[in-house]
Scaffold this active site. Sequence first.
Site: not given
Lengths: 451, 451
Positions: A13-14, A24, A41, A45, A429, A437, A445
């Site tokens: 990945a990195a 590029r 590549s 996961c 929603y 909510w 809340r």
Amino acid sequence: MANNKLVIIGGDAAGMTAASKVRREQPEREIIVFEKSDYTSYSACGIPYFVSEKVKTYEELIVRSPETFRNKYNIDVRTQHLVLEVDTDNKKIKVLNKKENKEFWESYDQLLIATGGKAFCPDVKGYDSENVFGVTTLKSGINIECYIEEKKPKNAVIIGGGYIGLEMAEALLERGLEVTMINRSEQVMNTLDPDMGELVSEAIKGLGVKLLLNEELAGFEVNDGKVTSVISNKRNIPTDMVVLGMGSRPNTDFLKESAVELDAKGAIKVNAQQQTNIPDVWAAGDCALTHHLVSKEQVYIALGTIANKTGLVAGGSIAGEKAVFPGVVGTAVCKVCSYEVARTGLLEKQLQKLNIDYVTAKIESRTRAHYYPGSKKIVVKLLAEKNSGRLLGGQIIGEEGAAKRIDVLATALTHNLTLQNIIDLDLSYAPPFSPVWDPVQTAARKLINDI
Amino acid sequence: MANNKLVIIGGDAAGMTAASKVRREQPEREIIVFEKSDYTSYSACGIPYFVSEKVKTYEELIVRSPETFRNKYNIDVRTQHLVLEVDTDNKKIKVLNKKENKEFWESYDQLLIATGGKAFCPDVKGYDSENVFGVTTLKSGINIECYIEEKKPKNAVIIGGGYIGLEMAEALLERGLEVTMINRSEQVMNTLDPDMGELVSEAIKGLGVKLLLNEELAGFEVNDGKVTSVISNKRNIPTDMVVLGMGSRPNTDFLKESAVELDAKGAIKVNAQQQTNIPDVWAAGDCALTHHLVSKEQVYIALGTIANKTGLVAGGSIAGEKAVFPGVVGTAVCKVCSYEVARTGLLEKQLQKLNIDYVTAKIESRTRAHYYPGSKKIVVKLLAEKNSGRLLGGQIIGEEGAAKRIDVLATALTHNLTLQNIIDLDLSYAPPFSPVWDPVQTAARKLINDI
């Protein structure tokens, strides 16, 4: 700089994100990538889903092959090449061509270290047996799959109850194995607070995992090169195979004699441009530390998202851009059968250690309107700073539709939002998607009354 | 103030949220609620799912009944009471007790107007026929359900392709009706940009809806009190029933002679405390305007989330708190069969009108890792300010798992985040939930090249 020779160690990945970014920006630049395996590549996961056979072939996990990088992007990827040593004084690295068993020195003008992580295992006799598996490289995933296919194990012991352990538990259950999980501490998922970890423990026991808490690996019983029992501090557990889920460590042994600065566990120290302490040497992905935006500390978190992002920034920096990786908030998510677990920010124990005065609340709500079919239970826990009400962390456990809600909390954390800010958010929603909510707002809340 | 008499007009989301909030803060205060129907605190948004029989009884849509409010919360809810007039000079309202057909005047010390919205219908002869249905009150939902049960209509015409129209299309398709939808403009969902609306049009045609675009209601053919055909500007469409989906209008006709200030379409003007121009008179929910945080304009958006939030703020203000409703960003979400549609912020046409220089990009990605089973297509469109890169809007269309991603964009919009901020977000990733770059980040990565 565009004519300099860029050498990258590690083709996942990195490393490949950086290589692609440099390509590029600098179409003519020489880019060499040394990768110890045959693959570039790929999605590490995705391994649990290859093992479970949700994903049929390992090729599906590969985003771009070495051939593609070579032919389409003009990136000189050399597989089966293991880097043994880095000499930053003379700007060269020692490489082993594994196919030909030949060592050679390769010079660089700029170097990116992206060697990723490796499964942690304590130094216990037998850890390198053929039926003991880490889950960090595509090769390790293929090994597990082949072993299950060929040897038809009936049971497995997973050591460690983190993300990998849980995802592998699902995979092995789906393959029909009996699964025992031993976990050193009192809770699985130590990236959650104990009260939330408890919910995960209950869930995986409900799925049929034999969960042994407060139990630690003491040794392996080995016969004919195979582990036949896992020995814990409490008992002897006969098994056909072992999966290591005790977390990962930076894959940086080859740097120990180099001038590249590492932390105590071997993670490479980098700045926000992904530069190491040595000019012209960068690091990115699971081999490096990263900045935690809430704790303000340097942390080691091995995750594909961070590897991709830091790879992109390293590539940008190397290509001469003013790229910056601001850091992470510790977001992570995991699925175990029908359960979804997500977390971001700091835990209670971390806040206590940092002497941050906090409040916390936990609510139970639904993933959809209560009356809508398929509405599932969701538990949200929030942590916020006393007085200011600034969000400090969030943890979510629930069924379908629960986990991705963590992203709002991750965004809130990154930008220092308060509980009132969260309550005020104009979140979406409709009955198939949420109660009126959103559960993260319901939690805010409740908690706002305590600040 | 705690001894003052609070009168609330309207017993649904905004009114009862406010009443409950005042009750929590002021346990002894006199609170009277006048509600024209038999029902309080129901989910009007759930009506399509009651009609589709996903929800078996309308009682499931009711969160709290008038009896619960009376007995458990000591809130004097009077159902079947329609308010006819408000006299702010003398602080009293004229009420019709519909059960006894008696009018009376009721005084107030403080007044909250929360009368919600009503389905818009042009003044066309026959609009009040027994088989023409709005979808704004629980009563209207029950009427539709009864009509389908009793009359077994074979087909329906839905007038208008907004959220309600689309949700009702799903419901009626699921009940086995043939559905024709006529839509005045060239695209359904005019809360999306045309290129995204086009995708929704294609999707609903694929579901079997006969979609007639650029076609406008001209009249109804009525026989025996029933509409038997919808007459458009282009044709005559025989039908067994008609559903109005042309949006809603504030239910404020009774205020026209009052001193309460309304906008041209009848929406009540309020400040951030939900106060009207008249001291001691508040308004909240679908009868009031609200502040748009991106356009900085007053807007009329009839949605359950806003009704709940503004009701809570109105209740807080009335109870003497320093409550503030900061405003909305125009977030909305809708499901039509397997399709999910979500939006937030401003559209291209709105940005043009506001003379904001913007850039836009659209990407296609997946809801999960590309190799994970059940991974679905998702299209994300972002709009951002030229030069600054500040997010201005987002639109998402996709299948399962697509829509709720709008919440990150809504959070970003509310707090003025830029595309770079979005790219930098530590969003959650695991193969069952997302590609390694969340689609909203992939869209930001594409668009950032254009700013």
